[in-house]
Scaffold this motif. Structure first.
Motif, short mmCIF file in Angstrom:
data_model
loop_
_atom_site.label_atom_id
_atom_site.label_comp_id
_atom_site.label_asym_id
_atom_site.label_seq_id
_atom_site.Cartn_x
_atom_site.Cartn_y
_atom_site.Cartn_z
N LEU A 84 -13.69 -32.72 -9.03
CA LEU A 84 -13.16 -32.52 -10.37
C LEU A 84 -11.72 -33.03 -10.50
O LEU A 84 -11.33 -33.52 -11.56
CB LEU A 84 -13.25 -31.04 -10.75
CG LEU A 84 -14.69 -30.51 -10.87
CD1 LEU A 84 -14.68 -29.01 -11.17
CD2 LEU A 84 -15.47 -31.25 -11.95
N THR A 85 -10.95 -32.92 -9.43
CA THR A 85 -9.59 -33.47 -9.49
C THR A 85 -9.65 -34.99 -9.51
O THR A 85 -8.92 -35.64 -10.27
CB THR A 85 -8.75 -32.98 -8.28
OG1 THR A 85 -8.81 -31.56 -8.24
CG2 THR A 85 -7.31 -33.44 -8.40
N ALA A 86 -10.55 -35.57 -8.73
CA ALA A 86 -10.74 -37.02 -8.77
C ALA A 86 -11.12 -37.44 -10.19
O ALA A 86 -10.63 -38.44 -10.73
CB ALA A 86 -11.84 -37.45 -7.79
N ALA A 87 -11.97 -36.63 -10.84
CA ALA A 87 -12.42 -36.95 -12.20
C ALA A 87 -11.25 -36.93 -13.18
O ALA A 87 -11.12 -37.84 -14.03
CB ALA A 87 -13.50 -35.96 -12.63
N THR A 88 -10.39 -35.93 -13.07
CA THR A 88 -9.24 -35.85 -13.99
C THR A 88 -8.35 -37.08 -13.83
O THR A 88 -7.96 -37.72 -14.82
CB THR A 88 -8.43 -34.57 -13.72
OG1 THR A 88 -9.24 -33.45 -14.06
CG2 THR A 88 -7.14 -34.53 -14.54
N GLU B 74 -13.05 -28.45 -17.38
CA GLU B 74 -12.66 -28.70 -18.77
C GLU B 74 -11.51 -29.71 -18.84
O GLU B 74 -11.45 -30.55 -19.73
CB GLU B 74 -12.24 -27.38 -19.43
CG GLU B 74 -13.45 -26.49 -19.71
CD GLU B 74 -13.06 -25.12 -20.22
OE1 GLU B 74 -13.97 -24.29 -20.35
OE2 GLU B 74 -11.86 -24.87 -20.47
N GLN B 75 -10.63 -29.61 -17.86
CA GLN B 75 -9.47 -30.53 -17.82
C GLN B 75 -9.95 -31.98 -17.65
O GLN B 75 -9.50 -32.88 -18.34
CB GLN B 75 -8.56 -30.12 -16.66
CG GLN B 75 -7.20 -30.78 -16.67
CD GLN B 75 -6.32 -30.20 -15.57
OE1 GLN B 75 -6.73 -29.31 -14.82
NE2 GLN B 75 -5.11 -30.71 -15.47
N ALA B 76 -10.91 -32.17 -16.73
CA ALA B 76 -11.44 -33.52 -16.49
C ALA B 76 -12.20 -34.02 -17.72
O ALA B 76 -12.12 -35.19 -18.09
CB ALA B 76 -12.35 -33.51 -15.27
N THR C 236 -14.20 -37.48 -18.88
CA THR C 236 -15.21 -37.41 -17.81
C THR C 236 -16.55 -36.99 -18.41
O THR C 236 -16.60 -36.13 -19.28
CB THR C 236 -14.80 -36.35 -16.76
OG1 THR C 236 -13.57 -36.74 -16.18
CG2 THR C 236 -15.85 -36.17 -15.68
N THR C 237 -17.62 -37.62 -17.94
CA THR C 237 -18.95 -37.12 -18.33
C THR C 237 -19.64 -36.57 -17.09
O THR C 237 -19.36 -36.97 -15.96
CB THR C 237 -19.82 -38.23 -18.97
OG1 THR C 237 -19.75 -39.39 -18.15
CG2 THR C 237 -19.37 -38.55 -20.36
N TYR C 238 -20.55 -35.62 -17.33
CA TYR C 238 -21.24 -34.93 -16.23
C TYR C 238 -22.74 -35.11 -16.35
O TYR C 238 -23.27 -35.09 -17.47
CB TYR C 238 -20.94 -33.42 -16.29
CG TYR C 238 -19.49 -33.07 -16.13
CD1 TYR C 238 -18.94 -32.86 -14.86
CD2 TYR C 238 -18.65 -32.94 -17.24
CE1 TYR C 238 -17.60 -32.54 -14.71
CE2 TYR C 238 -17.31 -32.61 -17.09
CZ TYR C 238 -16.80 -32.42 -15.82
OH TYR C 238 -15.48 -32.10 -15.67
N VAL C 239 -23.41 -35.28 -15.24
CA VAL C 239 -24.86 -35.12 -15.23
C VAL C 239 -25.22 -34.17 -14.10
O VAL C 239 -24.57 -34.17 -13.05
CB VAL C 239 -25.65 -36.45 -15.03
CG1 VAL C 239 -25.49 -37.37 -16.21
CG2 VAL C 239 -25.26 -37.14 -13.75
N THR C 240 -26.22 -33.33 -14.36
CA THR C 240 -26.69 -32.41 -13.33
C THR C 240 -27.98 -32.97 -12.78
O THR C 240 -28.97 -33.07 -13.50
CB THR C 240 -26.92 -31.02 -13.94
OG1 THR C 240 -25.71 -30.61 -14.58
CG2 THR C 240 -27.29 -30.00 -12.88
N ASP C 241 -27.94 -33.39 -11.54
CA ASP C 241 -29.06 -34.10 -10.96
C ASP C 241 -28.87 -34.12 -9.43
O ASP C 241 -27.74 -34.17 -8.97
CB ASP C 241 -29.04 -35.56 -11.48
CG ASP C 241 -30.44 -36.13 -11.62
OD1 ASP C 241 -31.38 -35.51 -11.12
OD2 ASP C 241 -30.56 -37.21 -12.24
N ASP C 242 -29.96 -34.10 -8.69
CA ASP C 242 -29.83 -34.23 -7.25
C ASP C 242 -29.96 -35.70 -6.86
O ASP C 242 -30.98 -36.34 -7.15
CB ASP C 242 -30.93 -33.43 -6.52
CG ASP C 242 -30.56 -31.96 -6.43
OD1 ASP C 242 -29.35 -31.65 -6.39
OD2 ASP C 242 -31.47 -31.13 -6.42
#
Ligand code: NAP
Length: 317
Positions: A18-22, A74-76, A81-87
């Motif tokens: 998440l820090t990398a994402a921000t 939330e900061q990222a 930043t976009t998120y996907v939940t996936d393995d």
């Protein structure tokens, strides 16, 4: 389906990811964070399984692990930043862009990849452990401590986690016995002191758990202890077994391509986060067996994003 190509793909959503994402988002790189469903651990990483985090700078009164992760997320997101939940099931690093395949079938291509997949709890690998997992055997006091109100439990391990788990479990359990394989703890002085001062915490030294006893309906009833000095075994009655014996880095998808150290952690070119494949960076517990703190993971995430940004600039991607 045509895969989209992203400048920065981050696998893992703990403090490192998440820090990398921000940082990547603030560099206008529009990062994508892939957070696992089942792989390696919980979404948001191990921090979501702890209670209060007392040593993350900037929170003098402490902050709950889940709240810290929610804030980072939330900061990222605020910066794009976009998120996907996936393995993720496969990572192909043989050419750029790198190809990432997931359970959903939505492939993603990445000009740079940041691996922040963390680590999972180590297991004892003794008879009864698998069979009674979730039936009295656990590696997360925060998750399962509640089920042991007025019961007796054992904690295996001698590090900070073991002391933290043992102390936390006294909120519920009537007695907590720490079983450690040596007669000296690895834990920091302050964590040791807390456990030693707690009347409900007892210690058994120079012993390991050789077997977990119990049945699938009644759960754990005891453990077989092996004395490390004499080799003698004895039965010890208990209602629950908590493991706090360290972690194993989540490198399954890349271990045959990227260099790892003797303990299986990804090797990076210090002081950067560059792995053996140019454009692939590693941050957090997956590549750090020395510090393994939320704040050091976050710091490595920051470094990885800056490394990725510089790599993209140098390679005109
Ligand atoms: P750790 O420091 O690696 O300690 C693992 C413990 O488990 C050691 O005492 C080890 O024994 C024992 N162990 C390992 N394999 C075993 C086996 N097969 N059977 C029996 N015992 C075994 O791991 P950790 O406690 O999870 O801590 C990891 C990192 O997180 C550390 O850097 C720690 O400082 C940090 N942490 C910090 C906090 C905090 O500050 N609040 C809380 C939790 C963790 P030996 O000692 O004999 O090797």
């Amino acid at each position: 389906m045509t895969a989209t190509t992203r400048n920065v793909v981050i696998i893992g959503s703990g403090p490192a990811g998440l820090t990398a994402a921000t940082y990547a988002a603030r560099a206008n790189l529009e990062p994508l964070v892939i957070e696992g469903v089942t792989a390696g651990g919980p979404t948001g990483g191990q921090l979501t399984l702890t209670t209060e985090v007392e040593n993350y700078p900037g929170f003098p009164e402490g902050i709950m692990g889940q709240d810290l992760i929610t804030g980072m997320r939330e900061q990222a997101e605020r910066f794009g930043t976009t998120y996907v939940t996936d393995d993720v099931t496969e990572i192909d690093l043989s050419s750029r862009p790198f190809r990432i395949t997931s359970t959903s079938g939505d492939d993603v291509h990445a000009n740079t990849l940041i691996l922040a997949t963390g680590a999972k709890p180590r297991r004892l690998d003794v008879p009864g452990e698998d069979r009674l997992w979730g039936q009295g055997v656990s590696a997360c006091a925060t998750c399962d401590g509640f089920f042991f109100r007025d019961k007796e439990v054992v904690v295996v391990g001698g590090g900070d986690s073991a002391m933290e788990e043992a102390t936390f479990l006294t909120k519920f359990a009537s007695k907590v016995t720490v079983i450690h394989r040596r007669e000296e703890l690895r834990a920091s002085a302050i964590m040791q002191e807390r456990a030693f001062k707690n009347d409900k915490v007892e210690f058994i030294w120079n012993a390991t758990v050789a077997e977990v006893l119990g049945d699938d309906t009644g759960g754990v009833t005891g453990v077989v202890l092996a004395d490390m000095v004499t080799g003698d075994t004895t039965e010890f009655d208990t209602d629950g077994l908590f493991l706090a014996i360290g972690h194993i880095p989540n490198t399954d998808l890349v271990a045959d391509v990227l260099e790892t150290d003797d303990d299986g952690y990804l090797v990076v070119e210090q002081p950067t986060t560059q792995t053996a494949v140019p454009g692939v960076f590693a941050a957090g517990d997956v590549s750090d067996h020395v510090y393994r703190q939320a704040v050091t993971a976050a710091g490595m995430g920051c470094k990885a994003a800056i490394d990725a940004e510089r790599f993209l600039a140098a390679n005109d991607a």
